[in-house]
Design an enzyme around this catalytic site. Structure first.
Site, PDB file in Angstrom:
ATOM      1  N   THR A 139       4.649  -1.985   2.218  1.00  0.00           N
ATOM      2  CA  THR A 139       3.385  -1.292   2.489  1.00  0.00           C
ATOM      3  C   THR A 139       2.264  -1.891   1.635  1.00  0.00           C
ATOM      4  OG1 THR A 139       2.250   0.812   2.091  1.00  0.00           O
ATOM      5  CG2 THR A 139       4.239   0.458   0.827  1.00  0.00           C
ATOM      6  N   ASP A 140       1.021  -1.714   2.093  1.00  0.00           N
ATOM      7  CA  ASP A 140      -0.104  -2.193   1.281  1.00  0.00           C
ATOM      8  C   ASP A 140      -0.244  -1.393  -0.015  1.00  0.00           C
ATOM      9  OD1 ASP A 140      -1.117   0.196   2.338  1.00  0.00           O
ATOM     10  OD2 ASP A 140      -2.976  -0.674   3.095  1.00  0.00           O
ATOM     11  N   GLU A 141       0.391  -0.211  -0.082  1.00  0.00           N
ATOM     12  CA  GLU A 141       0.258   0.623  -1.295  1.00  0.00           C
ATOM     13  C   GLU A 141       0.879  -0.034  -2.523  1.00  0.00           C
ATOM     14  OE1 GLU A 141       0.791   4.792  -1.089  1.00  0.00           O
ATOM     15  OE2 GLU A 141      -0.083   4.944   0.905  1.00  0.00           O
ATOM     16  N   TYR A 164       5.952   7.084  -4.861  1.00  0.00           N
ATOM     17  CA  TYR A 164       6.275   6.464  -3.565  1.00  0.00           C
ATOM     18  C   TYR A 164       6.009   4.959  -3.603  1.00  0.00           C
ATOM     19  CZ  TYR A 164       5.292   4.595   1.079  1.00  0.00           C
ATOM     20  OH  TYR A 164       5.251   3.775   2.189  1.00  0.00           O
ATOM     21  N   LYS A 168       8.537   1.687  -3.359  1.00  0.00           N
ATOM     22  CA  LYS A 168       8.417   0.654  -2.324  1.00  0.00           C
ATOM     23  C   LYS A 168       8.214  -0.730  -2.973  1.00  0.00           C
ATOM     24  CE  LYS A 168       8.274   0.927   1.602  1.00  0.00           C
ATOM     25  NZ  LYS A 168       9.344   0.862   2.642  1.00  0.00           N
TER      26      LYS A 168
HETATM   27  P1  NAD Z   1       8.808   8.382   8.396  1.00  0.00           P
HETATM   28  O1  NAD Z   1       8.870   9.244   7.187  1.00  0.00           O
HETATM   29  O2  NAD Z   1       8.119   8.885   9.612  1.00  0.00           O
HETATM   30  O3  NAD Z   1      10.281   7.965   8.830  1.00  0.00           O
HETATM   31  C1  NAD Z   1      11.275   7.614   7.914  1.00  0.00           C
HETATM   32  C2  NAD Z   1      12.622   7.649   8.624  1.00  0.00           C
HETATM   33  O4  NAD Z   1      13.619   7.214   7.690  1.00  0.00           O
HETATM   34  C3  NAD Z   1      13.030   9.047   9.104  1.00  0.00           C
HETATM   35  O5  NAD Z   1      13.552   8.988  10.403  1.00  0.00           O
HETATM   36  C4  NAD Z   1      14.110   9.462   8.109  1.00  0.00           C
HETATM   37  O6  NAD Z   1      15.082  10.357   8.653  1.00  0.00           O
HETATM   38  C5  NAD Z   1      14.722   8.109   7.755  1.00  0.00           C
HETATM   39  N1  NAD Z   1      15.392   8.092   6.455  1.00  0.00           N
HETATM   40  C6  NAD Z   1      14.912   8.581   5.276  1.00  0.00           C
HETATM   41  N2  NAD Z   1      15.818   8.414   4.305  1.00  0.00           N
HETATM   42  C7  NAD Z   1      16.896   7.798   4.873  1.00  0.00           C
HETATM   43  C8  NAD Z   1      18.144   7.349   4.364  1.00  0.00           C
HETATM   44  N3  NAD Z   1      18.492   7.507   3.081  1.00  0.00           N
HETATM   45  N4  NAD Z   1      19.009   6.765   5.235  1.00  0.00           N
HETATM   46  C9  NAD Z   1      18.686   6.619   6.550  1.00  0.00           C
HETATM   47  N5  NAD Z   1      17.526   7.028   7.069  1.00  0.00           N
HETATM   48  C10 NAD Z   1      16.624   7.602   6.237  1.00  0.00           C
HETATM   49  O7  NAD Z   1       8.156   7.008   7.906  1.00  0.00           O
HETATM   50  P2  NAD Z   1       7.185   5.999   8.677  1.00  0.00           P
HETATM   51  O8  NAD Z   1       5.789   6.412   8.482  1.00  0.00           O
HETATM   52  O9  NAD Z   1       7.728   5.758  10.036  1.00  0.00           O
HETATM   53  O10 NAD Z   1       7.403   4.683   7.786  1.00  0.00           O
HETATM   54  C11 NAD Z   1       8.459   3.778   8.073  1.00  0.00           C
HETATM   55  C12 NAD Z   1       8.439   2.647   7.062  1.00  0.00           C
HETATM   56  O11 NAD Z   1       7.198   1.960   7.133  1.00  0.00           O
HETATM   57  C13 NAD Z   1       8.585   3.104   5.621  1.00  0.00           C
HETATM   58  O12 NAD Z   1       9.404   2.168   4.947  1.00  0.00           O
HETATM   59  C14 NAD Z   1       7.159   3.076   5.074  1.00  0.00           C
HETATM   60  O13 NAD Z   1       7.175   2.835   3.690  1.00  0.00           O
HETATM   61  C15 NAD Z   1       6.590   1.909   5.843  1.00  0.00           C
HETATM   62  N6  NAD Z   1       5.140   1.942   6.081  1.00  0.00           N
HETATM   63  C16 NAD Z   1       4.556   3.049   6.642  1.00  0.00           C
HETATM   64  C17 NAD Z   1       3.189   3.036   6.930  1.00  0.00           C
HETATM   65  C18 NAD Z   1       2.520   4.240   7.565  1.00  0.00           C
HETATM   66  O14 NAD Z   1       1.298   4.247   7.657  1.00  0.00           O
HETATM   67  N7  NAD Z   1       3.239   5.243   8.023  1.00  0.00           N
HETATM   68  C19 NAD Z   1       2.422   1.894   6.630  1.00  0.00           C
HETATM   69  C20 NAD Z   1       3.062   0.787   6.034  1.00  0.00           C
HETATM   70  C21 NAD Z   1       4.413   0.822   5.789  1.00  0.00           C
HETATM   71  O1  DAU Z   2      -1.144   2.478   3.387  1.00  0.00           O
HETATM   72  C1  DAU Z   2       0.124   2.624   3.936  1.00  0.00           C
HETATM   73  C2  DAU Z   2       0.659   3.997   3.615  1.00  0.00           C
HETATM   74  O2  DAU Z   2      -0.088   4.937   4.391  1.00  0.00           O
HETATM   75  C3  DAU Z   2       2.156   4.160   3.889  1.00  0.00           C
HETATM   76  O3  DAU Z   2       2.854   3.311   3.015  1.00  0.00           O
HETATM   77  C4  DAU Z   2       2.603   5.600   3.691  1.00  0.00           C
HETATM   78  O4  DAU Z   2       3.966   5.753   4.060  1.00  0.00           O
HETATM   79  C5  DAU Z   2       1.751   6.506   4.563  1.00  0.00           C
HETATM   80  O5  DAU Z   2       2.100   7.852   4.349  1.00  0.00           O
HETATM   81  C6  DAU Z   2       0.263   6.289   4.273  1.00  0.00           C
HETATM   82  O6  DAU Z   2      -0.086   6.773   2.938  1.00  0.00           O
HETATM   83  P1  DAU Z   2      -1.437   7.604   2.659  1.00  0.00           P
HETATM   84  O7  DAU Z   2      -1.256   8.377   1.420  1.00  0.00           O
HETATM   85  O8  DAU Z   2      -2.620   6.723   2.787  1.00  0.00           O
HETATM   86  O9  DAU Z   2      -1.396   8.566   3.986  1.00  0.00           O
HETATM   87  P2  DAU Z   2      -1.707  10.120   4.191  1.00  0.00           P
HETATM   88  O10 DAU Z   2      -1.743  10.335   5.671  1.00  0.00           O
HETATM   89  O11 DAU Z   2      -0.831  11.001   3.370  1.00  0.00           O
HETATM   90  O12 DAU Z   2      -3.185  10.255   3.621  1.00  0.00           O
HETATM   91  C7  DAU Z   2      -4.260   9.472   4.137  1.00  0.00           C
HETATM   92  C8  DAU Z   2      -5.485   9.798   3.316  1.00  0.00           C
HETATM   93  O13 DAU Z   2      -5.895  11.155   3.626  1.00  0.00           O
HETATM   94  C9  DAU Z   2      -5.258   9.781   1.810  1.00  0.00           C
HETATM   95  O14 DAU Z   2      -6.428   9.282   1.167  1.00  0.00           O
HETATM   96  C10 DAU Z   2      -5.048  11.240   1.450  1.00  0.00           C
HETATM   97  C11 DAU Z   2      -5.911  11.975   2.455  1.00  0.00           C
HETATM   98  N1  DAU Z   2      -5.420  13.329   2.860  1.00  0.00           N
HETATM   99  C12 DAU Z   2      -4.150  13.439   3.302  1.00  0.00           C
HETATM  100  C13 DAU Z   2      -3.637  14.670   3.667  1.00  0.00           C
HETATM  101  C14 DAU Z   2      -2.225  14.813   4.163  1.00  0.00           C
HETATM  102  C15 DAU Z   2      -6.271  14.419   2.792  1.00  0.00           C
HETATM  103  O15 DAU Z   2      -7.452  14.320   2.421  1.00  0.00           O
HETATM  104  N2  DAU Z   2      -5.770  15.653   3.157  1.00  0.00           N
HETATM  105  C16 DAU Z   2      -4.488  15.830   3.588  1.00  0.00           C
HETATM  106  O16 DAU Z   2      -4.094  16.980   3.870  1.00  0.00           O
END
Ligand code: NAD
Ligand code: DAU
Length: 350
Positions: A139-141, A164, A168
């Protein structure tokens, strides 16, 4: 014929990815390993082609199970999405983030290394059978936060700020080590914030859509001027699959589409689309350690592999909001579980 192990395939991006690859490739088989945490939902995969797809319920950190699966299916590709993914939860309870994101990734890497090894070269490095690859979805985080200017490139030093993102970053580094020390065929991708269908409503966009729909307050952290760089989930899926098939082993790719938005802009846009008043917005206590700005420089993936986003934000956000409104049954079933407790705990004292 390639056999993919997709981990975390019942989550948001993983389920979109499985749909994407089954549509894109005729001659593949997909095994989805997911232990169905609160974020995993098999309804995210309803209607997919079951003849080329198998679901295995289990934990990526369960080494004997992972070894058994490699024996049974003889995977060619591993795409590791499985993770604890929510920053706010990592502030409440970091431990499970380390177990899944770090130890789980290491169990997968080690098993892939042993299962795919074909021999040793003259310097003692393992050699691997042709056509195998491990892709670590990072992730970019991991880069931490930016000021007002500049972008994350693949050379930006890692400086994660939340439990988190630290977990990662650890997974990203252990993946790098398996490539450097064992020459395991591998890539790492670091993507910006995804949006689209099937995202769990703890995350900004589906949470705000759901609250606005039901006339609940919209909890904006702090001043709401934090910046995220939003990418439609299908564009992330396309980039991952391209890296998997085409990229040179060892390369790291940033993925993003130059679409920076302040949180408050997104929230206002949702209210406008749902025809709800701005008075629903409530500024609440900020997230601890909240990263102010993320922005990806995607020049490398464009230059090396020709990837570019295809869904512009204006179109994608409309599709996404409409999807959540049209899929009330999905939303209600997701909200019927542990969600209410989570919501009350996370937001009651803010
Ligand atoms: P999500 O939380 O929606 O899904 C995670 C999935 O992993 C779920 O289905 C959960 O049941 C499964 N899981 C959790 N722990 C597990 C374990 N121990 N064994 C097997 N399965 C397990 O997450 P997402 O938003 O789909 O993100 C997927 C991946 O992409 C993550 O690695 C996250 O760090 C990365 N990512 C997410 C974003 C974003 O914006 N959502 C951006 C960049 C990278
Ligand atoms: O950048 C990639 C990441 O983006 C992924 O690695 C993570 O898995 C994914 O969850 C996401 O992280 P963020 O923390 O950026 O996403 P989130 O949707 O939780 O929050 C987006 C922004 O909105 C953040 O600045 C926090 C803010 N926020 C979030 C929630 C849930 C609020 O202001 N209010 C809220 O209730």
């Amino acid at each position: 014929m390639k056999t993919y192990l997709v981990t975390g395939g019942a989550g948001f991006i993983g389920s979109n990815y499985i749909r994407y690859i089954l549509k894109k490739h005729d001659d593949i088989k997909v095994v989805n390993l997911d232990n169905l945490t609160y974020a995993g939902n098999l309804e995210n995969l309803s209607g997919i082609d079951e003849s080329r797809y198998v679901f295995e319920k289990g934990d990526i950190a369960d080494l004997p199970l992972v070894q058994d699966l490699f024996q049974t299916y003889d995977f060619d590709f591993v795409v590791n999405f499985a993770a604890e993914s929510h920053v706010d939860r990592s502030i409440e309870d970091p431990e499970v983030f380390l177990r899944t994101n770090v130890m789980g990734t290491q169990a997968l890497l080690d098993t892939a290394k042993n299962a795919w090894q074909s021999g040793k070269d003259q310097d003692g490095y393992p050699t691997y059978r042709d056509g195998v690859k491990f892709l670590q979805v990072s992730t970019d985080e991991v880069y931490g936060a930016l000021g007002r200017e500049g972008y994350f490139t693949e050379e930006t030093p890692l400086a994660p700020n939340s439990p988190y993102s630290a977990s990662k970053a650890a997974a990203d580094m252990i993946a790098r080590a398996y490539n450097k020390t064992f020459k395991l065929p591998l890539n790492i991708t670091r993507c910006s914030n995804n949006y689209g269908p099937y995202q769990f409503p703890e995350k900004l966009i589906p949470l705000m859509v759901n609250n606005a729909k039901t006339d609940k307050e919209l909890p904006v952290y702090g001043d709401g001027k934090q910046v995220r760089d939003w990418l439609y989930v299908d564009d992330h899926c396309a980039a991952i699959d391209l890296v998997l098939w085409k990229a040179k082993s060892g390369e790291v790719y940033n993925i993003g589409g130059h679409n920076e938005m302040e949180n408050i802009q997104i929230v206002s846009l949702i209210l406008e689309r749902l025809d709800k008043p701005e008075t629903l917005i409530k500024h609440v206590r900020d997230r601890q350690g909240h990263d102010r700005r993320y922005a990806i420089d995607p020049a490398k993936i464009k230059r090396d592999l020709g990837w570019e986003p295809t869904v512009m934000f204006k179109e994608g956000i409309g599709l996404t909001i409409d999807w959540y409104l049209a899929n009330a049954a999905w939303m209600n079933s997701v909200l019927s579980g542990e969600y209410q407790n989570y919501y009350d705990n996370m937001y009651k004292d803010r």
